[in-house]
Design a protein around this motif. Structure first.
Motif, short mmCIF file in Angstrom:
data_model
loop_
_atom_site.label_atom_id
_atom_site.label_comp_id
_atom_site.label_asym_id
_atom_site.label_seq_id
_atom_site.Cartn_x
_atom_site.Cartn_y
_atom_site.Cartn_z
N PHE A 90 0.86 -1.26 -0.05
CA PHE A 90 -0.28 0.21 -0.08
C PHE A 90 0.77 1.70 -0.21
O PHE A 90 1.89 1.25 0.75
CB PHE A 90 -1.28 -0.05 1.03
N GLU B 132 -11.39 -1.11 1.73
CA GLU B 132 -11.26 -1.03 0.81
C GLU B 132 -11.17 -2.09 0.60
O GLU B 132 -11.66 -2.35 -0.45
CB GLU B 132 -10.24 -0.14 0.85
N ALA B 133 -10.29 -3.12 1.39
CA ALA B 133 -10.20 -4.48 0.44
C ALA B 133 -11.13 -5.22 0.70
O ALA B 133 -11.91 -6.08 -0.74
CB ALA B 133 -8.76 -4.82 1.11
N ARG C 246 -8.21 -2.41 5.24
CA ARG C 246 -8.98 -3.73 5.34
C ARG C 246 -10.46 -3.18 4.79
O ARG C 246 -10.51 -4.30 4.13
CB ARG C 246 -8.62 -3.81 6.47
N ASN D 141 -13.45 -3.70 -2.07
CA ASN D 141 -13.14 -4.24 -3.74
C ASN D 141 -14.41 -5.95 -4.36
O ASN D 141 -14.21 -6.14 -4.86
CB ASN D 141 -11.88 -3.93 -3.92
#
Length: 120
Positions: free
Chosen positions: A10, A34-35, A32, A38
């Motif tokens: 990152f 954002e992951a 986390r 996604n």
């Protein structure tokens, strides 16, 4: 210089002052989240694609079953032979649309598909 910060996956700005434990934890939570977001969006997109492909498969199967249920004279009436059914359902066979009058420019005549493009 902290080499661990340069090796992470990152992007952490290099000009940051040393971060406190609370700031590191907040940063990690945001990454986390954002992951996970996604991942959910990707799974939803894959599910929609699979649903679309399954609906197209069912439409093709119905068309195949209906055309296979016709006798040879009915198939001949619509301009098909039994061996052309799979190609017609796949949208590979096109035939000229019926015209009300004889057109001198036959090459410009519209083409009617046996199966709509969405189902092919």
């Amino acid at each position: 210089m902290n080499t661990l910060r340069n090796q992470t996956a990152f992007a952490i700005p290099a000009n940051l002052a040393p971060m406190s434990a609370a700031e590191i934890e907040a940063y990690a939570r945001r990454i986390r989240a954002e992951a996970i977001a996604n991942l959910i969006v990707g799974a939803w997109t894959a599910l929609k694609g699979a649903t679309t492909r399954f609906k197209a498969y069912l439409a093709q199967k119905r068309a195949m079953d209906e055309l296979n249920g016709l006798d040879d004279s009915m198939l001949r009436d619509i301009g098909l032979s039994r061996s052309q059914i799979p190609a017609a359902v796949a949208g590979l066979i096109e035939r000229p649309a019926p015209v009300a009058h004889v057109n001198e420019n036959v090459a410009a005549a519209k083409v009617a598909r046996l199966v709509p493009r969405e189902a092919a």
